[in-house]
Design a protein around this motif. Structure first.
Motif, short mmCIF file in Angstrom:
data_model
loop_
_atom_site.label_atom_id
_atom_site.label_comp_id
_atom_site.label_asym_id
_atom_site.label_seq_id
_atom_site.Cartn_x
_atom_site.Cartn_y
_atom_site.Cartn_z
N TYR A 147 0.75 -1.20 0.00
CA TYR A 147 0.06 0.05 0.02
C TYR A 147 0.93 1.19 -0.01
N GLY A 148 1.95 1.28 0.67
CA GLY A 148 2.71 2.61 0.92
C GLY A 148 2.35 3.13 2.22
N ILE A 149 2.88 4.27 2.49
CA ILE A 149 2.52 4.89 3.62
C ILE A 149 2.53 6.30 3.38
N GLU A 150 1.49 7.07 3.73
CA GLU A 150 1.34 8.64 3.55
C GLU A 150 2.32 9.37 4.34
N PRO A 151 2.97 10.39 3.83
CA PRO A 151 4.18 11.32 4.38
C PRO A 151 3.57 11.58 5.87
N GLN B 226 4.59 8.67 8.66
CA GLN B 226 5.77 8.19 8.39
C GLN B 226 6.60 8.30 9.60
N ASP B 227 6.78 9.34 10.24
CA ASP B 227 7.41 9.17 11.77
C ASP B 227 6.53 8.50 12.75
N ARG B 228 5.30 8.37 12.68
CA ARG B 228 4.48 7.65 13.69
C ARG B 228 4.64 6.23 13.75
N ILE B 229 4.99 5.62 12.50
CA ILE B 229 5.16 4.18 12.68
C ILE B 229 6.23 3.77 13.38
N PHE B 230 7.33 4.68 13.63
CA PHE B 230 8.51 4.31 14.45
C PHE B 230 8.20 4.33 15.99
N GLY B 231 6.94 4.78 16.40
CA GLY B 231 6.73 5.02 17.87
C GLY B 231 6.29 3.56 18.31
N ILE B 232 6.70 3.48 19.58
CA ILE B 232 6.27 2.25 20.11
C ILE B 232 4.46 2.14 20.21
N PHE B 233 3.93 0.85 20.13
CA PHE B 233 2.49 0.64 19.93
C PHE B 233 1.77 1.48 19.27
N GLN B 234 2.52 2.10 18.11
CA GLN B 234 1.60 2.92 16.98
C GLN B 234 1.54 1.86 15.88
N THR B 235 0.04 1.97 15.23
CA THR B 235 -0.38 1.08 14.32
C THR B 235 -1.16 2.02 13.33
N LEU B 236 -1.25 1.84 11.97
CA LEU B 236 -1.81 2.63 11.09
C LEU B 236 -3.25 2.04 10.75
N GLU B 237 -3.45 0.74 11.17
CA GLU B 237 -4.59 -0.11 11.09
C GLU B 237 -5.07 -0.50 12.38
N LEU C 212 1.94 6.61 -1.03
CA LEU C 212 0.68 6.00 -0.75
C LEU C 212 0.52 5.27 -2.26
N GLY C 213 -0.01 3.97 -2.28
CA GLY C 213 -0.03 3.38 -3.59
C GLY C 213 1.19 2.73 -4.26
N LYS C 214 2.47 3.26 -3.82
CA LYS C 214 3.61 2.92 -4.51
C LYS C 214 4.68 2.09 -3.62
N GLY C 215 4.15 1.50 -2.56
CA GLY C 215 4.91 0.40 -1.61
C GLY C 215 5.55 1.35 -0.73
N ALA C 216 6.76 0.71 -0.20
CA ALA C 216 7.53 1.32 0.89
C ALA C 216 8.91 0.91 1.03
N THR C 217 10.12 1.54 1.27
CA THR C 217 11.22 1.31 1.36
C THR C 217 12.05 1.70 2.45
N PHE C 218 12.51 0.78 3.36
CA PHE C 218 13.24 1.23 4.59
C PHE C 218 14.65 1.15 4.21
N TYR C 219 15.41 2.03 4.49
CA TYR C 219 16.83 1.99 4.53
C TYR C 219 17.41 2.24 5.96
N PHE C 220 18.44 1.38 6.09
CA PHE C 220 18.95 1.59 7.43
C PHE C 220 20.58 1.40 7.21
N THR C 221 21.57 2.14 7.97
CA THR C 221 23.14 1.92 7.93
C THR C 221 23.34 0.96 9.09
N TRP C 222 24.29 0.13 8.90
CA TRP C 222 24.87 -0.69 9.81
C TRP C 222 26.59 -0.41 9.61
N PHE C 223 27.26 -0.25 11.00
CA PHE C 223 28.55 -0.09 10.75
C PHE C 223 29.43 -1.67 10.54
#
Length: 601
Positions: free
Chosen positions: A539-543, A546-557, A589-600
């Motif tokens: 589905y993708g996530i609306e802008p 996007q910050d809310r989803i990283f909060g603990i116990f936060q869900t969009l559905e 929204l509608g274009k999927g989602a990509t998570f980028y993370f860095t790892w030393f």
């Protein structure tokens, strides 16, 4: 021998404690004994009351059994009287006994709790019913013969059911013997409680007396120590006087009213005043900016002076008798006998230039120190918060949740045949809520452990690691997960990296609208670290979310639509940041989602 060693160790530890701690312990012992005695008395009273209630209950049962036997004997006697005399006045007693019998049986049954006594009561009840039935047949037989003018055979009628009555007497006797045995047990329990209570009273009395003797000894010893300390103080005063006359720094002592009490020779040379000119006057005569000590403590200057109690000097202006001032380094500390303060003054004219050059560096160091202290405080509070969360989850939340789940299951099993379908659905919904709460608690515990549990470094083949994760997640056969062939092999914390990938892949699968979705996992080597990406075509996530989803116990559905704790992404973010990396989301929204993370590396 072990007991002697233990006694020696205890004595050593006791003498190593400060007197105030030993005094507090000795004073606390009688108070603790009092509290313990009160608890023992309350416990004894409550248990005794409970046993007295059981004794009263047992006596009631015995009284009812006697009444039952009396009722049966009354019925037997009245029926015999009627059989012999055919006088209907005997039937009144029989009828009364027959009416009272059900009530006394019912009352006796309600007061029984012992299984063996209940079984014996059932036997007595059957025998009583049988006996009443025989008496009814006897009376009916007399009435029938009386109507037909046939003389009854009294001898035969009188001895009908004699064995039944004998059995009733025997069973009631055994019944009462069991109750008497129980009474003896209760009386023995009362004796045990009384013995324990008296034992506690004597022990606490002995401890209190020993504490009183110890307090007398301790206070006597304290008195001796005070006398010795007074001698030491006199010696220290003499030593201090010698030091003050020979040091190169100016030393000024103040009395309790903050008046100058002494003025050494170095101070005379530094300020130009003779000692008799300043003794009894306030110190602000010599040092600019110093007034009454009580007023100083309310100013910024005094906050700096307060630091000198830890031997940290400050800079102020000294006033010479000729009217000129000079830069001075001042230290103020309390005297050991609490009879005043000591001010040490050093002329630092030659050091001022060096001081000015270092001032900028000192301010920067102070700023960094404050920042570090604030950071350390924040980390401490965060750890305390996580410890509190872990305690609540493990001790105060999961246990009652398991109780609710089991209780609902037992309730459904017990009344399953009488439970409406909608009620069964409600119980199932209740259990789902319990499972959700347990999952939230587990997620919370996992979140609290991130960054606090030491994880070993090991060599990791990321491609092989991803294969193991995907295999454990067991995606649908129609779901396509593509892994870049350029995945690195390096030494890192395998468990943490595995948690990050597992949560991101699981999240992409769980929230995908189709069973034939696509997930792509790739990596980019940026030098000091790797930048991994996990992309999906969901589905993708609306802008704005996007910050809310990283909060603990936060869900969009809604959790009623899709079961989700809302902890996974917050754990991912915390792990990545605790390892010094960053995680960002690129989605429309509608274009999927990509998570980028860095790892030393």
């Amino acid at each position: 021998m072990p007991q002697l060693n233990l006694l020696r160790k205890t004595t050593t530890i006791w003498h190593s404690l400060p007197i105030r701690y030993r005094g507090a312990i000795i004073i606390a012992l009688p108070f603790s004994c009092l509290i313990f005695t009160l608890f023992a008395s309350v416990w004894s009273k409550e248990n005794s009351m409970a046993i007295y209630q059981r004794i009263d209950h047992t006596k009631t049962v015995m009284l009812d059994s006697n009444r039952l036997l009396g009722i049966l004997l009354d019925a037997e006697t009245s029926s015999r009287g009627y059989t012999i005399s055919q006088n209907e006045s005997f039937l009144e007693t029989y009828k009364q006994a027959n009416q009272q019998l059900p009530r006394i049986l019912n009352h006796l049954e309600q007061n029984l709790s012992n299984e063996s006594q209940i079984k014996r009561f059932k036997i007595i009840e059957n025998l009583a019913t049988q006996r009443i039935s025989i008496l009814e047949q006897r009376i009916e037989n007399i009435d029938r013969k009386k109507q037909n003018s046939i003389p009854p055979s009294a001898d035969i009628l009188l001895y009908q059911g004699k064995d039944v009555m004998n059995n009733i007497r025997r069973e009631i006797s055994a019944f009462q013997e069991e109750e008497l045995r129980q009474l003896d047990i209760y009386r023995q329990e009362l004796d045990d409680i009384s013995y324990k209570n008296n034992l506690v009273l004597w022990i606490t009395l002995a401890i209190s007396i020993a504490s009183y003797i110890g307090a007398i000894y301790l206070f006597s010893k304290l008195d001796w120590q005070i006398a010795g300390q007074q001698l030491q103080i006199r010696g220290k005063k003499s030593l201090l006087k010698g030091i003050m006359e020979n040091v190169v720094d100016g030393i000024i002592t103040l009395d309790k009213q903050d008046n100058i009490d002494s003025f050494n020779q170095a101070a005379v040379t530094m300020f130009g005043y003779q000692s008799e000119e300043v003794i009894g006057k306030k110190i602000n005569l010599l040092i600019s900016g110093i007034a009454q000590i009580d007023q100083i403590q309310q100013s910024k200057l005094t906050k700096t002076i307060s630091a000198t109690h830890q031997n940290l000097p400050i800079q102020m202006k000294g006033n010479r008798k000729i009217g000129a001032d000079f830069p001075a380094e001042i230290s103020i500390s309390n005297l050991e006998d609490a009879q005043g303060k000591m001010v040490i003054v050093r002329d630092i004219t030659e050091q001022m230039q060096v001081k000015e050059k270092l001032e900028a560096n000192i301010k920067e160091l102070s700023r960094l120190s404050l920042l570090l202290a604030n950071t350390n405080q924040a980390l401490t509070e965060r750890n305390q918060e996580l410890d509190s969360f872990a305690y609540i989850a493990s001790h105060d939340l999961k246990a009652p949740l398991r109780g609710i789940r089991n209780l609902s299951q037992w309730l459904e099993e017990d009344i399953k045949d009488d439970l409406a379908p909608e009620n069964q659905q409600q119980l199932e919904l209740l259990r789902k809520r319990v499972y959700r709460m347990e999952a939230l608690i587990d997620g919370l515990l996992e979140y609290s452990r991130v960054g606090r549990i030491q994880t070993e470094h090991e060599k990791v083949d990321v491609k092989e690691l991803l294969s193991e994760i995907i295999d454990s997640l067991n995606p649908p056969a129609t779901f396509n997960i593509e892994i870049s062939p350029r995945m690195p092999v390096f030494t890192t914390k395998k468990l943490l990296l595995s948690q990050v990938f597992a949560n991101l892949i699981s999240n992409a699968m769980k929230h995908h609208p189709r069973n034939n979705g696509n997930i792509s996992i790739s990596v980019e080597d940026t030098g000091d670290f790797y930048q991994f990406s996990v992309a999906d075509d969901g589905y993708g996530i609306e802008p704005q979310h996007q910050d809310r989803i990283f909060g603990i116990f936060q869900t969009l559905e809604s959790r009623d639509k899709k079961e989700n704790t809302g902890v996974g992404l917050s754990i991912v973010k915390k792990i990545v940041e605790s390892e010094g990396g960053k995680i960002i989301l690129d989605s429309e929204l509608g274009k999927g989602a990509t998570f980028y993370f860095t790892w030393f590396k």
